[in-house]
Design an enzyme around this catalytic site. Structure first.
Site, PDB file in Angstrom:
ATOM      1  N   ALA A   1       0.743  -1.155   0.155  1.00 66.34           N
ATOM      2  CA  ALA A   1      -0.106   0.089   0.056  1.00 66.34           C
ATOM      3  C   ALA A   1       0.830   1.224  -0.099  1.00 66.34           C
ATOM      4  O   ALA A   1       1.777   1.320   0.670  1.00 66.34           O
ATOM      5  CB  ALA A   1      -0.897   0.165   1.385  1.00 66.34           C
TER       6      ALA A   1
ATOM      7  N   GLY B   1      15.381   1.298  16.295  1.00 70.52           N
ATOM      8  CA  GLY B   1      16.211   1.140  15.043  1.00 70.52           C
ATOM      9  C   GLY B   1      16.907  -0.366  15.111  1.00 70.52           C
ATOM     10  O   GLY B   1      16.059  -1.280  15.280  1.00 70.52           O
TER      11      GLY B   1
ATOM     12  N   LYS C   1       9.424   6.011  22.776  1.00 73.02           N
ATOM     13  CA  LYS C   1      10.339   4.789  22.946  1.00 73.02           C
ATOM     14  C   LYS C   1      10.585   4.543  24.568  1.00 73.02           C
ATOM     15  O   LYS C   1      10.690   3.279  24.575  1.00 73.02           O
ATOM     16  CB  LYS C   1      11.658   5.208  22.267  1.00 73.02           C
TER      17      LYS C   1
HETATM   18  N1  LIG Z   1      13.022   6.374   8.680  1.00 76.99           N
HETATM   19  C1  LIG Z   1      13.582   5.944   9.774  1.00 76.99           C
HETATM   20  O1  LIG Z   1      15.016   6.004  10.021  1.00 76.99           O
HETATM   21  C2  LIG Z   1      12.888   5.254  10.855  1.00 76.99           C
HETATM   22  C3  LIG Z   1      13.485   4.984  11.916  1.00 76.99           C
HETATM   23  C4  LIG Z   1      12.560   4.102  12.861  1.00 76.99           C
HETATM   24  C5  LIG Z   1      11.217   3.932  12.749  1.00 76.99           C
HETATM   25  N2  LIG Z   1      10.832   4.477  11.548  1.00 76.99           N
HETATM   26  C6  LIG Z   1       9.206   4.524  11.446  1.00 76.99           C
HETATM   27  O2  LIG Z   1       8.978   3.819  10.276  1.00 76.99           O
HETATM   28  C7  LIG Z   1       7.717   4.235   9.683  1.00 76.99           C
HETATM   29  C8  LIG Z   1       7.935   4.742   8.190  1.00 76.99           C
HETATM   30  O3  LIG Z   1       9.159   5.802   8.222  1.00 76.99           O
HETATM   31  P1  LIG Z   1       9.676   5.891   6.906  1.00 76.99           P
HETATM   32  O4  LIG Z   1      10.909   6.971   7.187  1.00 76.99           O
HETATM   33  O5  LIG Z   1       9.877   5.139   5.916  1.00 76.99           O
HETATM   34  O6  LIG Z   1       8.427   7.028   6.150  1.00 76.99           O
HETATM   35  P2  LIG Z   1       8.269   7.395   4.765  1.00 76.99           P
HETATM   36  O7  LIG Z   1       9.776   7.392   3.997  1.00 76.99           O
HETATM   37  O8  LIG Z   1       7.657   8.800   4.803  1.00 76.99           O
HETATM   38  O9  LIG Z   1       7.628   6.564   3.790  1.00 76.99           O
HETATM   39  C9  LIG Z   1       6.042   6.222   4.001  1.00 76.99           C
HETATM   40  C10 LIG Z   1       5.443   5.370   3.235  1.00 76.99           C
HETATM   41  O10 LIG Z   1       4.174   4.937   3.494  1.00 76.99           O
HETATM   42  C11 LIG Z   1       3.290   5.578   2.463  1.00 76.99           C
HETATM   43  N3  LIG Z   1       2.247   6.051   3.033  1.00 76.99           N
HETATM   44  C12 LIG Z   1       1.885   6.816   4.023  1.00 76.99           C
HETATM   45  N4  LIG Z   1       0.803   7.118   4.304  1.00 76.99           N
HETATM   46  C13 LIG Z   1       0.033   6.300   3.473  1.00 76.99           C
HETATM   47  C14 LIG Z   1      -1.527   5.896   3.372  1.00 76.99           C
HETATM   48  N5  LIG Z   1      -2.423   6.669   4.183  1.00 76.99           N
HETATM   49  N6  LIG Z   1      -1.857   4.999   2.475  1.00 76.99           N
HETATM   50  C15 LIG Z   1      -1.026   4.287   2.084  1.00 76.99           C
HETATM   51  N7  LIG Z   1       0.506   4.376   2.097  1.00 76.99           N
HETATM   52  C16 LIG Z   1       0.832   5.423   2.811  1.00 76.99           C
HETATM   53  C17 LIG Z   1       3.817   6.363   1.376  1.00 76.99           C
HETATM   54  O11 LIG Z   1       3.658   6.381   0.330  1.00 76.99           O
HETATM   55  P3  LIG Z   1       3.992   7.201  -0.852  1.00 76.99           P
HETATM   56  O12 LIG Z   1       5.371   6.743  -1.249  1.00 76.99           O
HETATM   57  O13 LIG Z   1       3.080   7.011  -1.949  1.00 76.99           O
HETATM   58  O14 LIG Z   1       4.147   8.637  -0.225  1.00 76.99           O
HETATM   59  C18 LIG Z   1       5.330   5.785   1.716  1.00 76.99           C
HETATM   60  O15 LIG Z   1       5.534   5.013   0.739  1.00 76.99           O
HETATM   61  C19 LIG Z   1       7.401   5.450  10.710  1.00 76.99           C
HETATM   62  O16 LIG Z   1       6.573   5.116  11.493  1.00 76.99           O
HETATM   63  C20 LIG Z   1       8.677   6.038  11.368  1.00 76.99           C
HETATM   64  O17 LIG Z   1       8.390   6.461  12.736  1.00 76.99           O
HETATM   65  C21 LIG Z   1      11.656   5.115  10.700  1.00 76.99           C
END
Ligand SMILES: NC(=O)c1ccc[n+]([C@@H]2O[C@H](COP(=O)([O-])OP(=O)(O)OC[C@H]3O[C@@H](n4cnc5c(N)ncnc54)[C@H](OP(=O)(O)O)[C@@H]3O)[C@@H](O)[C@H]2O)c1
Length: 465
Positions: free
Chosen positions: A73, A164, A235
């Site tokens: 999704a 992480g 966390k």
């Molecule tokens: N990034 C990190 O280093 C990290 C570390 C620890 C935890 N996290 C956690 O991991 C999670 C994801 O983070 P991320 O950095 O990967 O986020 P991200 O890069 O912004 O990616 C979010 C993804 O989810 C999709 N999405 C968002 N809302 C949606 C909806 N309503 N319906 C369908 N798809 C949806 C987006 O689609 P589109 O691509 O089409 O926009 C995108 O592919 C978060 O909870 C974050 O707190 C992240």
């Protein structure tokens, strides 16, 4: 869309004793796959897709069979994506995807509270395993998710949400089961640790260090949740629930960010023998549990003082193991995705083994405590700590005596005091207290702030004893 066959039919899963029917004798790569719905294909989701493609043979071996993505999704179907995922698997119908019969595990890496929480709950109620990296939904809706998992016999995995790549959920939730945890202290926000490290190394202001963190991709465009301490509080909630078997809520956590820390405080702290770190602290006391997030003066000899840049660490003291520290990368595409992949392998193994044993659904491996069984969380005012206090005062005789008297009237005992600047107005008066009740310190500071010779209470930080 091609649909992969089910992991096992209900008939074979109930049998439990027929190795031929359950596929135990087959090579791992020929077994029926565990079928994964991926919610989100951004930083973490893309990283997970890479792991499943690049480490396919290893993951198949470790999960005792293939792990296949059967649907993804996203928000925007037209976005160009450089990830090893069949574009025909993409959909914008996340709600439909999570309850599909041909999905065994839902990996939620879309972030945000909604629709992520509703989707995770609905998948759990439908008996799926859910793997999430989303600290916000586990911290805020842990009870509801646990209830959904219990109702549907689903299972919730959230290793990546806490720190992480650092396997701290597993360590606190499983490896320390033979202990009573006394305290847990974490540097669990890489953005804050990067900013504080830069301020210490170069004397940069908070604003300049934040701008640098943003330019390097360590900080979000809106850094409020990181620098204000909320991210670390989420966390802490995840870890404190596991360590102390108690249902800590966001409102229970006293939370201070790093936006008020100055380069002068950091330089002074170093002169006094401390590094300034944003710590998430949960500490067992006879009266209850302290749960707080705040900038802290950490003695330079303490292992947490040496954690630099965007790295994270969690320092745990337990009654039998003694002290231990976990250190590593708390965020980033590859580190975070590696923790999600590990949970996914755990979930796949649980599913395969559960079904082989005739268990219909895996059951939550590390339950989010829904009931308050352990110690109650103490009000902030009941917290005990040493404190660093920096005051800006008029350079006049009698100021020190007035301040000392205000401290004494609330029972705040001073360990050391130093004055900086002479012949200028205002001057800085710095105090380090002995261990004091938070409420008593705040009462003394209210009196001190009202003294005519005190220009301002410039900074108040806890000191790790
Ligand atoms: N990034 C990190 O280093 C990290 C570390 C620890 C935890 N996290 C956690 O991991 C999670 C994801 O983070 P991320 O950095 O990967 O986020 P991200 O890069 O912004 O990616 C979010 C993804 O989810 C999709 N999405 C968002 N809302 C949606 C909806 N309503 N319906 C369908 N798809 C949806 C987006 O689609 P589109 O691509 O089409 O926009 C995108 O592919 C978060 O909870 C974050 O707190 C992240």
């Amino acid at each position: 869309m091609t649909q992969t066959p089910p992991l096992q039919s209900d008939a074979t899963s109930r049998g439990g004793s027929n190795p031929q029917a359950t596929g135990e004798t087959q090579p791992a790569d020929e077994r029926a796959p565990v079928r994964v719905a991926l919610l989100g294909l951004g930083t973490v989701g893309g990283g997970l897709a890479e792991i499943l493609a690049e480490l396919r043979a290893e993951i198949t071996e470790r999960a005792e069979g293939p792990v296949d993505i059967v649907g993804v999704a996203v928000r925007d179907l037209t976005r160009q994506r450089d990830v090893p995922v069949d574009p025909t698997l993409l959909t914008t119908d996340a709600a439909g995807l999570v309850t599909r019969d041909d999905v065994d595990v839902v990996v939620e890496v879309m972030g945000g509270l909604e629709p992520a929480q509703t989707l995770a709950a609905s998948a759990l109620r439908a008996g799926k395993a859910v793997v999430t990296a989303n600290k916000a939904i586990v911290a805020r809706y842990g009870g509801a998710l646990a209830a959904a998992a219990a109702a549907g016999r689903g299972a919730l995995y959230y290793e990546a949400a806490a720190a992480g790549a650092i396997p701290v959920v597993k360590v606190v939730g499983e490896s320390l089961s033979g202990n009573r945890v006394d305290s847990l202290m974490g540097i669990v926000n890489g953005t804050c640790n990067f900013i504080l490290t830069q301020m210490s190394a170069s004397g940069a202001s908070f604003a300049d260090a934040l701008a640098e963190a943003q330019a390097l991709g360590y900080a979000e465009a809106d850094p409020t949740s990181d620098v204000g301490g909320e991210d670390a509080a989420y966390k802490l909630i995840l870890l404190a629930r596991l360590a102390f078997d108690t249902d800590v809520q966001l409102a229970d956590v006293s939370c201070e960010g790093i936006d008020t820390v100055s380069a002068a405080d950091i330089a002074r702290a170093r002169d006094l023998g401390y590094a300034v770190k944003l710590l998430a602290v949960a500490q067992r006391r006879p009266e209850g549990l302290e749960a707080r997030v705040h900038p802290t003066l950490v003695p330079l000899a303490h292992p947490l003082a040496s954690v630099q840049g965007a790295f994270n660490a969690v320092f745990i003291e337990a009654d039998r193991s003694g002290p231990l520290m976990l250190y590593g990368q708390g965020a980033g595409r590859r580190p975070t995705a590696s923790a999600v992949a590990a949970d996914l392998v755990d979930a796949a193994l649980q599913l395969r083994r559960g079904r082989r044993d005739g268990i219909a659904a895996p059951g939550a491996p590390r339950p989010v405590p829904a009931l308050r069984r352990g110690p109650a969380v103490l009000p902030t005012a009941e917290g005990l700590s040493r404190y660093y206090v920096s005051l800006r005062v008029a350079d006049e005789p009698g100021v020190l005596a007035a301040v000392a008297s205000a401290f004494a009237s609330e029972g705040v005992s001073i360990a050391s005091c130093l004055q900086e600047g002479r012949g200028v107005d205002p001057v800085d008066l710095i105090f380090v207290t002995h261990t004091v009740r938070d409420g008593d310190l705040r009462a003394a500071l209210a009196t001190i702030a009202a003294l005519p010779t005190v220009r301002s209470v410039a900074s108040v930080m806890r000191v790790l004893a």
